[in-house]
Design a protein around this motif. Structure first.
Motif, PDB file in Angstrom:
ATOM      1  N   GLY A   1       0.786  -1.232   0.000  1.00  0.00           N
ATOM      2  CA  GLY A   1       0.000   0.000   0.000  1.00  0.00           C
ATOM      3  C   GLY A   1       0.816   1.279   0.000  1.00  0.00           C
ATOM      4  N   LEU A   2       2.152   1.172  -0.155  1.00  0.00           N
ATOM      5  CA  LEU A   2       2.996   2.362  -0.180  1.00  0.00           C
ATOM      6  C   LEU A   2       2.938   2.991  -1.584  1.00  0.00           C
ATOM      7  CD1 LEU A   2       4.696   3.278   2.262  1.00  0.00           C
ATOM      8  CD2 LEU A   2       6.684   2.331   1.121  1.00  0.00           C
ATOM      9  N   PRO A   3       2.892   4.345  -1.664  1.00  0.00           N
ATOM     10  CA  PRO A   3       2.931   4.973  -2.993  1.00  0.00           C
ATOM     11  C   PRO A   3       4.231   4.596  -3.719  1.00  0.00           C
ATOM     12  CG  PRO A   3       2.371   6.591  -1.311  1.00  0.00           C
ATOM     13  CD  PRO A   3       2.762   5.330  -0.584  1.00  0.00           C
ATOM     14  N   ARG A   4       4.138   4.386  -5.030  1.00  0.00           N
ATOM     15  CA  ARG A   4       5.264   3.852  -5.797  1.00  0.00           C
ATOM     16  C   ARG A   4       6.526   4.734  -5.722  1.00  0.00           C
ATOM     17  NH1 ARG A   4       5.735  -0.228  -9.522  1.00  0.00           N
ATOM     18  NH2 ARG A   4       3.529  -0.654  -9.334  1.00  0.00           N
ATOM     19  N   ALA A   5       6.330   6.053  -5.823  1.00  0.00           N
ATOM     20  CA  ALA A   5       7.498   6.946  -5.834  1.00  0.00           C
ATOM     21  C   ALA A   5       8.228   6.891  -4.495  1.00  0.00           C
ATOM     22  CB  ALA A   5       7.066   8.378  -6.152  1.00  0.00           C
ATOM     23  N   GLU A   6       7.458   6.891  -3.414  1.00  0.00           N
ATOM     24  CA  GLU A   6       8.036   6.813  -2.078  1.00  0.00           C
ATOM     25  C   GLU A   6       8.745   5.465  -1.892  1.00  0.00           C
ATOM     26  OE1 GLU A   6       5.086   7.186   0.984  1.00  0.00           O
ATOM     27  OE2 GLU A   6       6.533   6.861   2.600  1.00  0.00           O
ATOM     28  N   ALA A   7       8.085   4.409  -2.356  1.00  0.00           N
ATOM     29  CA  ALA A   7       8.651   3.064  -2.241  1.00  0.00           C
ATOM     30  C   ALA A   7       9.992   2.997  -2.965  1.00  0.00           C
ATOM     31  CB  ALA A   7       7.682   2.032  -2.814  1.00  0.00           C
ATOM     32  N   ARG A   8      10.022   3.578  -4.170  1.00  0.00           N
ATOM     33  CA  ARG A   8      11.244   3.499  -4.973  1.00  0.00           C
ATOM     34  C   ARG A   8      12.395   4.236  -4.300  1.00  0.00           C
ATOM     35  NH1 ARG A   8      12.661   1.786  -9.787  1.00  0.00           N
ATOM     36  NH2 ARG A   8      10.519   1.166 -10.171  1.00  0.00           N
ATOM     37  N   SER A   9      12.125   5.443  -3.792  1.00  0.00           N
ATOM     38  CA  SER A   9      13.239   6.206  -3.223  1.00  0.00           C
ATOM     39  C   SER A   9      13.735   5.554  -1.928  1.00  0.00           C
ATOM     40  CB  SER A   9      12.862   7.691  -3.055  1.00  0.00           C
ATOM     41  OG  SER A   9      12.376   7.934  -1.760  1.00  0.00           O
ATOM     42  N   THR A  10      12.815   5.049  -1.120  1.00  0.00           N
ATOM     43  CA  THR A  10      13.232   4.381   0.127  1.00  0.00           C
ATOM     44  C   THR A  10      14.011   3.105  -0.173  1.00  0.00           C
ATOM     45  OG1 THR A  10      11.314   5.230   1.312  1.00  0.00           O
ATOM     46  CG2 THR A  10      12.403   3.315   2.277  1.00  0.00           C
ATOM     47  N   ALA A  11      13.490   2.296  -1.103  1.00  0.00           N
ATOM     48  CA  ALA A  11      14.120   1.016  -1.429  1.00  0.00           C
ATOM     49  C   ALA A  11      15.503   1.231  -2.046  1.00  0.00           C
ATOM     50  CB  ALA A  11      13.227   0.220  -2.385  1.00  0.00           C
ATOM     51  N   GLU A  12      15.584   2.221  -2.916  1.00  0.00           N
ATOM     52  CA  GLU A  12      16.839   2.492  -3.614  1.00  0.00           C
ATOM     53  C   GLU A  12      17.928   2.907  -2.620  1.00  0.00           C
ATOM     54  OE1 GLU A  12      16.125   5.258  -6.721  1.00  0.00           O
ATOM     55  OE2 GLU A  12      17.757   4.468  -7.962  1.00  0.00           O
ATOM     56  N   ARG A  13      17.529   3.788  -1.708  1.00  0.00           N
ATOM     57  CA  ARG A  13      18.477   4.299  -0.725  1.00  0.00           C
ATOM     58  C   ARG A  13      18.955   3.171   0.207  1.00  0.00           C
ATOM     59  NH1 ARG A  13      18.316   6.862   4.282  1.00  0.00           N
ATOM     60  NH2 ARG A  13      16.148   6.262   4.500  1.00  0.00           N
ATOM     61  N   GLY A  14      17.996   2.369   0.708  1.00  0.00           N
ATOM     62  CA  GLY A  14      18.345   1.296   1.636  1.00  0.00           C
ATOM     63  C   GLY A  14      19.208   0.235   0.972  1.00  0.00           C
ATOM     64  N   LEU A  15      18.831  -0.126  -0.242  1.00  0.00           N
ATOM     65  CA  LEU A  15      19.542  -1.170  -0.982  1.00  0.00           C
ATOM     66  C   LEU A  15      20.988  -0.748  -1.243  1.00  0.00           C
ATOM     67  CD1 LEU A  15      18.757  -3.911  -2.234  1.00  0.00           C
ATOM     68  CD2 LEU A  15      18.297  -2.709  -4.369  1.00  0.00           C
ATOM     69  N   LYS A  16      21.137   0.503  -1.645  1.00  0.00           N
ATOM     70  CA  LYS A  16      22.456   1.030  -1.978  1.00  0.00           C
ATOM     71  C   LYS A  16      23.328   1.059  -0.718  1.00  0.00           C
ATOM     72  CE  LYS A  16      24.417   4.960  -4.470  1.00  0.00           C
ATOM     73  NZ  LYS A  16      24.773   6.061  -3.543  1.00  0.00           N
ATOM     74  N   LYS A  17      22.740   1.552   0.367  1.00  0.00           N
ATOM     75  CA  LYS A  17      23.472   1.660   1.620  1.00  0.00           C
ATOM     76  C   LYS A  17      23.920   0.273   2.105  1.00  0.00           C
ATOM     77  CE  LYS A  17      21.369   3.477   5.207  1.00  0.00           C
ATOM     78  NZ  LYS A  17      20.550   4.372   6.025  1.00  0.00           N
ATOM     79  N   GLY A  18      23.003  -0.696   2.026  1.00  0.00           N
ATOM     80  CA  GLY A  18      23.335  -2.046   2.462  1.00  0.00           C
ATOM     81  C   GLY A  18      24.399  -2.664   1.572  1.00  0.00           C
ATOM     82  N   PHE A  19      24.279  -2.406   0.274  1.00  0.00           N
ATOM     83  CA  PHE A  19      25.206  -3.004  -0.693  1.00  0.00           C
ATOM     84  C   PHE A  19      26.614  -2.426  -0.528  1.00  0.00           C
ATOM     85  CE2 PHE A  19      27.067  -3.612  -4.930  1.00  0.00           C
ATOM     86  CZ  PHE A  19      26.887  -4.973  -5.062  1.00  0.00           C
ATOM     87  N   GLU A  20      26.656  -1.138  -0.225  1.00  0.00           N
ATOM     88  CA  GLU A  20      27.962  -0.494  -0.090  1.00  0.00           C
ATOM     89  C   GLU A  20      28.538  -0.657   1.310  1.00  0.00           C
ATOM     90  OE1 GLU A  20      27.068   3.421  -1.394  1.00  0.00           O
ATOM     91  OE2 GLU A  20      27.065   2.851  -3.512  1.00  0.00           O
ATOM     92  N   GLY A  21      27.723  -1.234   2.207  1.00  0.00           N
ATOM     93  CA  GLY A  21      28.223  -1.511   3.556  1.00  0.00           C
ATOM     94  C   GLY A  21      28.249  -0.301   4.451  1.00  0.00           C
ATOM     95  N   GLY A  22      27.446   0.744   4.110  1.00  0.00           N
ATOM     96  CA  GLY A  22      27.384   1.935   4.967  1.00  0.00           C
ATOM     97  C   GLY A  22      26.640   1.635   6.253  1.00  0.00           C
ATOM     98  N   ALA A  23      26.832   2.485   7.234  1.00  0.00           N
ATOM     99  CA  ALA A  23      26.146   2.268   8.521  1.00  0.00           C
ATOM    100  C   ALA A  23      24.724   2.795   8.455  1.00  0.00           C
ATOM    101  CB  ALA A  23      26.905   2.962   9.622  1.00  0.00           C
TER     102      ALA A  23
END
Ligand SMILES: [Zn+2]
Length: 204
Positions: free
Chosen positions: A182-204
């Motif tokens: 039920g999350l709006p698509r634009a919000e979902a994309r920006s949150t997912a992109e940021r989290g995924l990138k941070k996790g992938f790069e090993g940031g805190a």
């Protein structure tokens, strides 16, 4: 498999379990209870004063970022500034639930070669990824964005170690899961992109 064997199997996977006394079993339908260490999670506790901060969206370099505002001391911050904690997970099981738990922790064949060990870990990582997507899909409405951010971060960390999917493909699946919740698509994309990138790069 008897209760004793089920408990021994789960204890080998990190659970600490005690069977319940017969009268407690009869009264509650639960056969055993226990705890294990969970994953590192951000704790919604103000780093300044310890009160419980309210979720808030901040704009950082033109992008909406999950943050918080403390109603007790006025401190503001981003999710990444929250303390992280490895929480203990407590659980009690009915006989049926215990059997399902055992099935989840069913021992995989012991690795006989490096190739087998790698395949076993990749199978584990694929299951873990599906579980993260399921977590996003079933997040309650007040926790959808935070659940997505946390799941995306963990999915990124998983992809860093295991080749179980391309970043783009996993991003799309996270977005679809969040939209299904039920999350709006634009919000979902920006949150997912940021989290995924941070996790992938090993940031805190
Ligand atoms: Zn505070």
């Amino acid at each position: 498999m008897g209760l004793k064997e089920q408990i021994a199997l789960l204890e080998a996977s990190g659970w600490h379990i005690a069977p319940f006394a017969p009268d407690l079993q009869a009264a509650t339908g639960l056969v055993a209870g226990g705890w294990r260490e969970g994953w590192d999670e951000p704790v919604w506790r103000c780093p300044e004063c310890g009160a419980s901060p309210d979720p808030a969206l901040w704009e950082v370099e033109g992008r909406a970022v999950q943050g918080w505002a403390c109603p007790a001391c006025g401190a503001l911050g981003l999710e990444e500034h929250l303390p992280r904690e490895r929480r203990v997970i407590h659980r009690a099981w009915t006989a049926e639930e215990l059997a399902q738990e055992v099935e989840r922790y069913r021992p995989r064949p012991v690795a006989r070669s490096l190739g087998e060990e790698v395949r076993r870990k990749e199978a584990w990582a694929r299951e873990r990824l599906e579980a993260l997507l399921e977590e996003v899909k079933s997040a309650p409405s007040g926790a959808r964005n935070n659940t997505l951010a946390s799941a995306a971060y963990r999915a990124g960390a998983l992809l860093r170690r295991y080749p179980v999917g391309g970043l783009e493909g996993v991003l799309e699946r996270l977005v679809e899961a969040a939209v299904a919740a039920g999350l709006p698509r634009a919000e979902a994309r920006s949150t997912a992109e940021r989290g995924l990138k941070k996790g992938f790069e090993g940031g805190a």
